[in-house]
Design a protein around this motif. Structure first.
Motif, PDB file in Angstrom:
ATOM      1  N   GLY A 172       0.790  -1.227   0.000  1.00 46.03           N
ATOM      2  CA  GLY A 172       0.000   0.000   0.000  1.00 46.03           C
ATOM      3  C   GLY A 172       0.817   1.268   0.000  1.00 46.03           C
ATOM      4  O   GLY A 172       0.394   2.275   0.589  1.00 46.03           O
ATOM      5  N   ASP A 173       1.968   1.279  -0.685  1.00 43.73           N
ATOM      6  CA  ASP A 173       2.835   2.461  -0.694  1.00 43.73           C
ATOM      7  C   ASP A 173       2.103   3.704  -1.175  1.00 43.73           C
ATOM      8  O   ASP A 173       2.264   4.798  -0.617  1.00 43.73           O
ATOM      9  N   GLU A 174       1.306   3.551  -2.236  1.00 42.10           N
ATOM     10  CA  GLU A 174       0.623   4.716  -2.831  1.00 42.10           C
ATOM     11  C   GLU A 174      -0.281   5.409  -1.816  1.00 42.10           C
ATOM     12  O   GLU A 174      -0.284   6.643  -1.698  1.00 42.10           O
ATOM     13  N   TYR A 175      -1.028   4.646  -1.053  1.00 48.55           N
ATOM     14  CA  TYR A 175      -1.976   5.226  -0.093  1.00 48.55           C
ATOM     15  C   TYR A 175      -1.249   5.790   1.130  1.00 48.55           C
ATOM     16  O   TYR A 175      -1.697   6.772   1.724  1.00 48.55           O
ATOM     17  N   ILE A 176      -0.136   5.175   1.476  1.00 49.16           N
ATOM     18  CA  ILE A 176       0.655   5.703   2.595  1.00 49.16           C
ATOM     19  C   ILE A 176       1.212   7.070   2.229  1.00 49.16           C
ATOM     20  O   ILE A 176       1.156   8.018   3.028  1.00 49.16           O
ATOM     21  N   GLU A 177       1.729   7.215   1.027  1.00 47.84           N
ATOM     22  CA  GLU A 177       2.301   8.494   0.620  1.00 47.84           C
ATOM     23  C   GLU A 177       1.225   9.566   0.494  1.00 47.84           C
ATOM     24  O   GLU A 177       1.484  10.747   0.765  1.00 47.84           O
ATOM     25  N   LYS A 178       0.029   9.198   0.086  1.00 44.22           N
ATOM     26  CA  LYS A 178      -1.063  10.182   0.042  1.00 44.22           C
ATOM     27  C   LYS A 178      -1.411  10.682   1.440  1.00 44.22           C
ATOM     28  O   LYS A 178      -1.617  11.885   1.653  1.00 44.22           O
ATOM     29  N   ALA A 179      -1.477   9.748   2.407  1.00 47.57           N
ATOM     30  CA  ALA A 179      -1.767  10.148   3.786  1.00 47.57           C
ATOM     31  C   ALA A 179      -0.650  11.015   4.342  1.00 47.57           C
ATOM     32  O   ALA A 179      -0.893  12.012   5.046  1.00 47.57           O
ATOM     33  N   VAL A 180       0.601  10.688   4.023  1.00 44.99           N
ATOM     34  CA  VAL A 180       1.746  11.481   4.484  1.00 44.99           C
ATOM     35  C   VAL A 180       1.684  12.884   3.902  1.00 44.99           C
ATOM     36  O   VAL A 180       1.915  13.884   4.607  1.00 44.99           O
ATOM     37  N   ALA A 181       1.370  13.004   2.603  1.00 50.00           N
ATOM     38  CA  ALA A 181       1.274  14.328   1.977  1.00 50.00           C
ATOM     39  C   ALA A 181       0.157  15.155   2.608  1.00 50.00           C
ATOM     40  O   ALA A 181       0.316  16.369   2.833  1.00 50.00           O
ATOM     41  N   ARG A 182      -0.952  14.536   2.905  1.00 49.95           N
ATOM     42  CA  ARG A 182      -2.064  15.271   3.538  1.00 49.95           C
ATOM     43  C   ARG A 182      -1.672  15.764   4.928  1.00 49.95           C
ATOM     44  O   ARG A 182      -1.991  16.897   5.311  1.00 49.95           O
ATOM     45  N   LEU A 183      -0.973  14.930   5.695  1.00 50.67           N
ATOM     46  CA  LEU A 183      -0.546  15.342   7.025  1.00 50.67           C
ATOM     47  C   LEU A 183       0.430  16.507   6.950  1.00 50.67           C
ATOM     48  O   LEU A 183       0.367  17.444   7.760  1.00 50.67           O
ATOM     49  N   ASN A 258      -6.370   0.913   7.182  1.00 50.61           N
ATOM     50  CA  ASN A 258      -6.506   0.543   5.781  1.00 50.61           C
ATOM     51  C   ASN A 258      -6.420   1.823   4.950  1.00 50.61           C
ATOM     52  O   ASN A 258      -6.273   2.917   5.506  1.00 50.61           O
ATOM     53  N   PRO A 259      -6.495   1.748   3.618  1.00 49.09           N
ATOM     54  CA  PRO A 259      -6.374   2.973   2.825  1.00 49.09           C
ATOM     55  C   PRO A 259      -7.377   4.056   3.201  1.00 49.09           C
ATOM     56  O   PRO A 259      -7.086   5.249   3.035  1.00 49.09           O
ATOM     57  N   ALA A 260      -8.547   3.680   3.722  1.00 47.73           N
ATOM     58  CA  ALA A 260      -9.559   4.679   4.073  1.00 47.73           C
ATOM     59  C   ALA A 260      -9.331   5.298   5.440  1.00 47.73           C
ATOM     60  O   ALA A 260      -9.782   6.423   5.696  1.00 47.73           O
ATOM     61  N   THR A 261      -8.646   4.606   6.351  1.00 44.35           N
ATOM     62  CA  THR A 261      -8.534   5.080   7.740  1.00 44.35           C
ATOM     63  C   THR A 261      -7.116   5.437   8.150  1.00 44.35           C
ATOM     64  O   THR A 261      -6.910   5.864   9.286  1.00 44.35           O
ATOM     65  N   LEU A 262      -6.132   5.275   7.260  1.00 46.91           N
ATOM     66  CA  LEU A 262      -4.744   5.497   7.661  1.00 46.91           C
ATOM     67  C   LEU A 262      -4.526   6.917   8.184  1.00 46.91           C
ATOM     68  O   LEU A 262      -3.876   7.113   9.219  1.00 46.91           O
ATOM     69  N   TYR A 263      -5.068   7.906   7.488  1.00 42.25           N
ATOM     70  CA  TYR A 263      -4.827   9.301   7.893  1.00 42.25           C
ATOM     71  C   TYR A 263      -5.312   9.562   9.322  1.00 42.25           C
ATOM     72  O   TYR A 263      -4.565  10.067  10.159  1.00 42.25           O
ATOM     73  N   ARG A 264      -6.551   9.207   9.620  1.00 37.19           N
ATOM     74  CA  ARG A 264      -7.074   9.519  10.947  1.00 37.19           C
ATOM     75  C   ARG A 264      -6.507   8.618  12.038  1.00 37.19           C
ATOM     76  O   ARG A 264      -6.607   8.945  13.217  1.00 37.19           O
ATOM     77  N   VAL A 267      -2.995  10.492  12.986  1.00 30.11           N
ATOM     78  CA  VAL A 267      -3.056  11.783  13.675  1.00 30.11           C
ATOM     79  C   VAL A 267      -2.841  11.643  15.182  1.00 30.11           C
ATOM     80  O   VAL A 267      -1.995  12.345  15.763  1.00 30.11           O
ATOM     81  N   PRO A 268      -3.553  10.744  15.886  1.00 30.68           N
ATOM     82  CA  PRO A 268      -3.302  10.623  17.337  1.00 30.68           C
ATOM     83  C   PRO A 268      -1.870  10.199  17.659  1.00 30.68           C
ATOM     84  O   PRO A 268      -1.306  10.640  18.667  1.00 30.68           O
ATOM     85  N   LEU A 269      -1.270   9.365  16.821  1.00 33.32           N
ATOM     86  CA  LEU A 269       0.100   8.923  17.090  1.00 33.32           C
ATOM     87  C   LEU A 269       1.092  10.063  16.930  1.00 33.32           C
ATOM     88  O   LEU A 269       2.077  10.154  17.666  1.00 33.32           O
ATOM     89  N   LEU A 270       0.831  10.948  15.972  1.00 28.67           N
ATOM     90  CA  LEU A 270       1.723  12.092  15.781  1.00 28.67           C
ATOM     91  C   LEU A 270       1.564  13.118  16.899  1.00 28.67           C
ATOM     92  O   LEU A 270       2.537  13.772  17.290  1.00 28.67           O
ATOM     93  N   GLU A 271       0.362  13.253  17.407  1.00 31.94           N
ATOM     94  CA  GLU A 271       0.095  14.294  18.403  1.00 31.94           C
ATOM     95  C   GLU A 271       0.376  13.849  19.830  1.00 31.94           C
ATOM     96  O   GLU A 271       0.599  14.697  20.702  1.00 31.94           O
ATOM     97  N   ASN A 272       0.365  12.545  20.082  1.00 31.11           N
ATOM     98  CA  ASN A 272       0.430  12.052  21.464  1.00 31.11           C
ATOM     99  C   ASN A 272       1.667  11.170  21.645  1.00 31.11           C
ATOM    100  O   ASN A 272       1.694  10.006  21.248  1.00 31.11           O
ATOM    101  N   GLU A 273       2.689  11.731  22.254  1.00 29.94           N
ATOM    102  CA  GLU A 273       3.915  10.989  22.509  1.00 29.94           C
ATOM    103  C   GLU A 273       3.693   9.860  23.510  1.00 29.94           C
ATOM    104  O   GLU A 273       4.233   8.760  23.369  1.00 29.94           O
ATOM    105  N   GLU A 274       2.854  10.110  24.513  1.00 26.75           N
ATOM    106  CA  GLU A 274       2.591   9.102  25.522  1.00 26.75           C
ATOM    107  C   GLU A 274       1.866   7.892  24.927  1.00 26.75           C
ATOM    108  O   GLU A 274       2.101   6.750  25.332  1.00 26.75           O
ATOM    109  N   LEU A 275       0.985   8.133  23.962  1.00 27.04           N
ATOM    110  CA  LEU A 275       0.291   7.031  23.296  1.00 27.04           C
ATOM    111  C   LEU A 275       1.285   6.162  22.545  1.00 27.04           C
ATOM    112  O   LEU A 275       1.194   4.927  22.578  1.00 27.04           O
TER     113      LEU A 275
END
Length: 448
Positions: A172-183, A258-264, A267-275
């Protein structure tokens, strides 16, 4: 006895683990003829390629020594594209499945009625061919990963690092890179790197320096990459099929994406170091519980004891899950799932508690079957035709209701009444006809 192809990592780890546990284990490489193998109680072969071209030799060996044969598959070896698409909505996004022919798997299962797989997903494919399927989790040597973890440890306060480990593009490289670009467009500051075609040590070093590891988005079960990342104490994102969550450990910390939920999910993992830290610690505990070689060897020995138990009936066809201690009939492993995308992953699996030594005492929870993709398309076309018929019927009724009544006086003047007007040309034509009838009627009265 372990028989495996040269360089097979799981076979090497298991063979060494059996020796450390005090088992007498003879190891044979792929280039040794089957006729040269010595007598044994259990012959354990790793990889379908080790037997595909030597089925006649294996059949003779098993009959001659009365050995009980077991074959261990990796999931990609036995995964069927047709079944993957039917059971997994996201599998159709990837067209790079390289599968063994079904006829070959049937021939292999005739010589090796029992098989070992690494996940509940793989058990679905193996259950079509083998009479007994044992789920034994992949094994790693945890001491090696402890050393790499200490060398790759970094401060969480620095820039977040996201690593995607992929041997090819089927993860799923293509969908990962799309989520990364959106972030990045939304202002998140992180470093992303994709590791492809890198040597084992290089991939491990990059993973050890990452804060978040992405495994795969398509296949429906986490792979050895996710296990290695958890051993390093990293939070992992991987696609887990919702219909198989009840067959996983309830404490599994892998974040399903999955490709539909990767972005959301990112987000919590990027924002929450403790998580991130909490998921990493839970992942480490998961590896100690299920995937460390010290935890896998007792499960494998339980499989050996089960296949050599003289009290086991030959016609028993079961799936034995050594991770959950659950046993269920083969028929329940081959399920047909629907085509609708599953909802975001929620940690609410149900674990089993039944013994491997026999059939289950109670019914295993079974998720309701959904429609297949073909059935869904047929239902959609049926609804579309019904809607079209209903729309045409409403139009006909509306046309019947648009009545225009006209009352024409003797002078030819027209008064229009009704729900809606028709075209002006139509009304003028009706008015002229009314005027002609009015003049004729006036002449008749005058003549009378």
């Amino acid at each position: 006895m372990q028989v495996y192809e040269s360089g097979h990592s799981q076979a090497d780890i298991i063979a060494q683990g059996l020796r450390d546990a005090g088992c007498e284990t003879d190891v044979y490489r792929w280039n040794v003829p089957v006729a040269d193998y010595g007598p044994c109680d259990v012959v354990h072969v790793h990889g379908a390629s080790a037997v595909a071209s030597r089925l006649n030799e294996w059949s003779s060996y098993v009959q001659h020594y009365r050995a009980l044969p077991l074959i261990q598959y990796e999931t990609f070896e036995i995964r069927s594209r047709l079944d993957a698409v039917r059971n997994n909505f996201y599998a159709h996004l990837d067209d790079r499945y390289s599968e063994l022919p079904e006829e070959l798997l049937k021939q292999v299962s005739s010589v090796f009625p029992g098989c070992i797989v690494e996940s509940a997903e793989a058990a679905e494919y193996a259950a079509k061919f083998h009479r007994r399927v044992y789920i034994v989790p992949p094994a790693i040597r945890l001491q090696e990963w402890d050393d790499r973890k200490s060398r790759g440890e970094r401060l969480f306060g620095k820039r977040t690092v996201i690593a995607h480990i992929a041997a090819d593009e089927s993860k799923g490289d293509e969908y990962i890179e799309k989520a990364v670009a959106r972030l990045r467009d939304e202002g998140y500051d992180f470093h992303y790197e994709r590791v492809r075609n890198a040597g084992g040590d290089e991939a491990i070093e990059r993973m050890a320096k990452a804060d978040i590891v992405i495994d795969q988005l398509f296949h429906g079960s986490y792979s050895l990459t996710a296990i290695e990342a958890m051993a390093l104490g990293k939070p992992v994102l991987s696609h887990l099929r919702e219909d198989l969550r009840h067959r996983l450990d309830p404490e599994l910390p892998v974040v399903s994406a999955n490709p539909a939920t990767l972005y959301r999910q990112m987000v919590p993992l990027l924002e929450n170091e403790e998580l991130r830290r909490s998921l990493g610690e839970r992942g480490r505990t998961q590896v100690l519980k299920h995937h460390a070689i010290e935890a896998v060897i007792p499960k494998l020995l339980a499989v050996y004891r089960h296949v050599t138990d003289p009290n086991q009936a030959e016609n028993v066809t079961f799936v034995f899950d050594l991770m959950t201690g659950e046993a269920y009939p083969i028929e329940r492993a081959v399920s047909v799932r629907g085509a609708e995308p599953p909802p975001p992953a929620v940690d609410q699996p149900i674990g089993g508690g039944e013994s491997i030594n026999g059939p289950p005492q109670g019914a295993v929870q079974k998720t309701p079957a959904a429609r297949s993709r073909r059935t869904a398309r047929r239902a959609f076309r049926k609804r579309r035709r019904a809607n079209k018929r209903s729309r045409n019927s409403r139009r006909r009724k509306a046309r019947r209701g648009r009545r225009i009544t006209t009352r024409v006086r003797a002078t030819g003047r027209m008064v229009r009444k009704g729900i809606k007007r028709r075209g002006r040309r139509k009304l003028r034509r009706l008015a002229r006809a009314g005027a002609v009838r009015g003049r004729r009627a006036r002449r008749r009265r005058m003549a009378g």
